[in-house]
Motif scaffolding. Sequence first.
Motif, PDB file in Angstrom:
ATOM      1  N   UNK A  59      -5.262   2.536  -5.737  1.00 43.40           N
ATOM      2  CA  UNK A  59      -6.227   1.457  -5.535  1.00 43.40           C
ATOM      3  C   UNK A  59      -7.090   1.838  -4.338  1.00 43.40           C
ATOM      4  N   UNK A  77      -4.138   4.701  -1.419  1.00 41.82           N
ATOM      5  CA  UNK A  77      -3.822   3.508  -0.645  1.00 41.82           C
ATOM      6  C   UNK A  77      -2.410   3.576  -0.029  1.00 41.82           C
ATOM      7  N   UNK A  78      -1.501   4.284  -0.726  1.00 38.71           N
ATOM      8  CA  UNK A  78      -0.111   4.341  -0.250  1.00 38.71           C
ATOM      9  C   UNK A  78       0.070   5.348   0.887  1.00 38.71           C
ATOM     10  N   UNK A  99       1.609   4.643   6.144  1.00 38.26           N
ATOM     11  CA  UNK A  99       2.068   3.573   5.277  1.00 38.26           C
ATOM     12  C   UNK A  99       0.972   3.047   4.376  1.00 38.26           C
ATOM     13  N   UNK A 100      -0.268   3.105   4.827  1.00 41.04           N
ATOM     14  CA  UNK A 100      -1.317   2.379   4.146  1.00 41.04           C
ATOM     15  C   UNK A 100      -2.663   2.910   4.625  1.00 41.04           C
ATOM     16  N   UNK A 118      -4.714   2.059   7.825  1.00 43.06           N
ATOM     17  CA  UNK A 118      -4.558   0.650   8.184  1.00 43.06           C
ATOM     18  C   UNK A 118      -3.226   0.466   8.911  1.00 43.06           C
ATOM     19  N   UNK A 142      -7.142  -1.652  12.378  1.00 48.44           N
ATOM     20  CA  UNK A 142      -7.433  -1.017  11.085  1.00 48.44           C
ATOM     21  C   UNK A 142      -8.708  -0.186  11.195  1.00 48.44           C
ATOM     22  N   UNK A 159     -11.710  -2.646  12.637  1.00 47.60           N
ATOM     23  CA  UNK A 159     -11.967  -3.975  12.071  1.00 47.60           C
ATOM     24  C   UNK A 159     -11.646  -5.101  13.056  1.00 47.60           C
TER      25      UNK A 159
END
Lengths: 382, 105
Positions: A59, A77-78, A99-100, A118, A142, A159
């Motif tokens: 994603x 994403x992972x 992680x992300x 992130x 992030x 962010x």
Amino acid sequence: MRFPVIAALLLGIAACATPPPRGTGDLGLVIERAAGRVMLIETSGRSSLGHIEGLGDLSHASAVFSRDGRYAYVFGRDGGLTKLDLLRARIERRVIQAGNSIGGAISQDGRLVAVANYVPGGIRIFDAQTLEPLSVVPTGAKVVGIADAPGNRFVFSLFETGEIWIVDASDPRRPQVRKIVGVGKQPYDGFITPNGRHYIAGLFGEDGLALVDLWAPQAGARRILDGYGRGEEPLPVYKMPHLRGWAVAGRYIFLPAVGRHEVLVLDSVTWTEAGRIAVHGQPVFAVAQPGARRVWVNFAFPRNDVVQVIDVAAMRVVKELRPGRAVLHMEFTPRGEQVWVSSRDDGAVLVYDTATYAELARLPAQSPSGIFLTSRGAMTGF
Amino acid sequence: MLRFLAMLALAAVCTTALAGAPAPARRAEILHLLRQDCGACHGLTLKGGLGPSLEPAALAAKDADQLSFVILQGRRGTPMPPWGAFLTQAEARWMVEQLKKGLPK
């Protein structure tokens, strides 16, 4: 006398065993996000060359390319960073590096890949050849809108804290960080202009964008298009817009207005508003066709089954297409004669002739999202 | 008496609006929305992105009513938009139940 015959025979066998050599200039990949795989495509015959499986959660995945156009680096994403060999259609290397994650960039010299994360917030820098980890720059927030800049630098926004950081990775094990604070509330994405000089971050938390001149980073960030919402309450945003160097069409930069059915036009000489164009919905991507005569726009949920085309000279919408349900992305061939469009919910990638708008091809794909062509490998900011 | 009847009618309306999980076809649509459109920010596997994780462990301590309220109304000051135009209260409630259980892989 017998030797040349044997040599010729051996050569013949070798030729049978390996596919004929080919270039990579017309290759690319389509993220099939639900299936955790990519489809390999070629834009000369407009066909699929097969799939590469096993890339994890794709994603919001994106990709950059090696300078020779042979390898793709896919950011999942992972937290997965996967290096693909496009010629052999296989995974070359893969590491789970965080992680992300949200995206990445490749350095000017092609030797470093930086991944924006992130969780935990920060960027990680890898050797592009081996994917050996070289350094980590923690941010505590992030990371969004990472872009490569001249001088083996990476520029990105934070962010939560509203900062823009410039990381000089000339010595990749000891990256040097310059922080620009107070650029505005909630930068959601950012991009560098194709000439590598200006970095622009879009703000979610207020109407406006932050501009950094990388020729004079000590001057900090300046606000542009300040208050473009004219005090009106923005609409709910069901999908964040995406910014990249494709926004630049000659002198003008076409930017999605956050929470509005408008594309904003920024004059890159005066850095003031040059106009705004009413469109079908909230723009997600506004992408200049190579040659900069037209800008193609897709839209956020729930108005995401339409693509509109803006004529740059006329500054208005001149064409509307309905490629399918949930149009997520558009990618032009380097000279702009074709555009590849993904329709996630129709499970198809469509190819249009940009001169006639005729549909040239339609390839089945599983929940296709991003489309990435190797020509990006030669462009700053991609 | 009139007031009592009105209250009874209101109660009936509320229970029908809240009761009952969505029909199977609608459930599929909601799960698609959850994975794909919520997933744009929360991740396709809902483990988080720009938005926080929606995995069962992350939601365990959170009140279901409050979660459905956030889905329908959004959260001011964050990018979370209100989805009330696309989901009924019962559908949001059903969505929360699925999230707390964990979506089928």
